[in-house]
Enzyme design. Sequence first.
Site, PDB file in Angstrom:
ATOM      1  CG  HIS A 175     -25.082   8.744  21.917  1.00 14.44           C
ATOM      2  ND1 HIS A 175     -25.942   9.814  21.992  1.00 14.44           N
ATOM      3  CD2 HIS A 175     -23.838   9.255  22.092  1.00 14.44           C
ATOM      4  CE1 HIS A 175     -25.246  10.926  22.190  1.00 14.44           C
ATOM      5  NE2 HIS A 175     -23.960  10.618  22.256  1.00 14.44           N
ATOM      6  CG  HIS A 191     -22.346  10.367  26.875  1.00 16.31           C
ATOM      7  ND1 HIS A 191     -21.397  11.342  27.126  1.00 16.31           N
ATOM      8  CD2 HIS A 191     -22.804  10.598  25.624  1.00 16.31           C
ATOM      9  CE1 HIS A 191     -21.305  12.134  26.068  1.00 16.31           C
ATOM     10  NE2 HIS A 191     -22.147  11.709  25.143  1.00 16.31           N
TER      11      HIS A 191
HETATM   12  P1  5GP Z   1     -22.304  13.827  22.808  1.00 18.62           P
HETATM   13  O1  5GP Z   1     -22.455  14.811  21.664  1.00 18.62           O
HETATM   14  O2  5GP Z   1     -21.441  14.408  23.916  1.00 18.62           O
HETATM   15  O3  5GP Z   1     -21.890  12.473  22.391  1.00 18.62           O
HETATM   16  O4  5GP Z   1     -23.766  13.645  23.382  1.00 18.62           O
HETATM   17  C1  5GP Z   1     -24.302  14.394  24.415  1.00 18.62           C
HETATM   18  C2  5GP Z   1     -25.785  14.134  24.433  1.00 18.62           C
HETATM   19  O5  5GP Z   1     -26.297  14.567  25.667  1.00 18.62           O
HETATM   20  C3  5GP Z   1     -26.553  14.886  23.338  1.00 18.62           C
HETATM   21  O6  5GP Z   1     -27.249  13.950  22.534  1.00 18.62           O
HETATM   22  C4  5GP Z   1     -27.503  15.800  24.113  1.00 18.62           C
HETATM   23  O7  5GP Z   1     -28.772  15.901  23.526  1.00 18.62           O
HETATM   24  C5  5GP Z   1     -27.565  15.134  25.487  1.00 18.62           C
HETATM   25  N1  5GP Z   1     -27.768  16.048  26.594  1.00 18.62           N
HETATM   26  C6  5GP Z   1     -27.095  17.205  26.827  1.00 18.62           C
HETATM   27  N2  5GP Z   1     -27.529  17.772  27.975  1.00 18.62           N
HETATM   28  C7  5GP Z   1     -28.501  16.961  28.463  1.00 18.62           C
HETATM   29  C8  5GP Z   1     -29.327  17.019  29.629  1.00 18.62           C
HETATM   30  O8  5GP Z   1     -29.272  17.939  30.447  1.00 18.62           O
HETATM   31  N3  5GP Z   1     -30.207  15.999  29.820  1.00 18.62           N
HETATM   32  C9  5GP Z   1     -30.301  14.953  28.934  1.00 18.62           C
HETATM   33  N4  5GP Z   1     -31.198  14.012  29.215  1.00 18.62           N
HETATM   34  N5  5GP Z   1     -29.540  14.868  27.838  1.00 18.62           N
HETATM   35  C10 5GP Z   1     -28.651  15.863  27.593  1.00 18.62           C
END
Ligand code: 5GP
Length: 138
Positions: A104, A102
């Site tokens: 951001h 993903h």
């Molecule tokens: P990472 O830390 O893996 O780069 O980012 C994961 C992101 O996914 C975090 O910013 C977190 O808030 C978001 N996230 C985690 N679970 C969910 C979910 O069930 N729905 C949505 N919309 N975002 C999520």
Amino acid sequence: MNFDSNCIFCKIADGIIPSYKIYEDDDVLAFLDVNPVTYGHTLVISKEHFETALSTPKDILSKVMNVAQRIGQIQIKELGAKGVNILTNCYEAAGQTVRHFHVHVIPRYEATDGFKLEFNTKEIKYPLVEVMEKLAEK
Ligand code: 5GP
Ligand code: ZN
């Protein structure tokens, strides 16, 4: 098509878990981060499950980045953002918590908008020639 039934983003891509969708096509989905770090924080994912950007096929990577670019432009136009951070975390050591590729897209307003991303390492010096030689394509 890679699908991981234990993966929260696979479930979002499949519609099993609801999300606030911003954009969708056959390969890409963009939706609001459930725990936004700034006003408008959006996630852009490949619908197919790949663990990180490093293992995502180039054509999919490019489609995701195209959508991220467009959303960044819209955040500036529609939300009045003054800047945007577009970033992807690969593996836990880099802060990845969801093991599904993903990107951001984080709209930025002021230095004081509460989100901190610092590249300011005044104290630590690394041997740049050594690093260049290790990283340069052979
Ligand atoms: P990472 O830390 O893996 O780069 O980012 C994961 C992101 O996914 C975090 O910013 C977190 O808030 C978001 N996230 C985690 N679970 C969910 C979910 O069930 N729905 C949505 N919309 N975002 C999520
Ligand atoms: Zn997944």
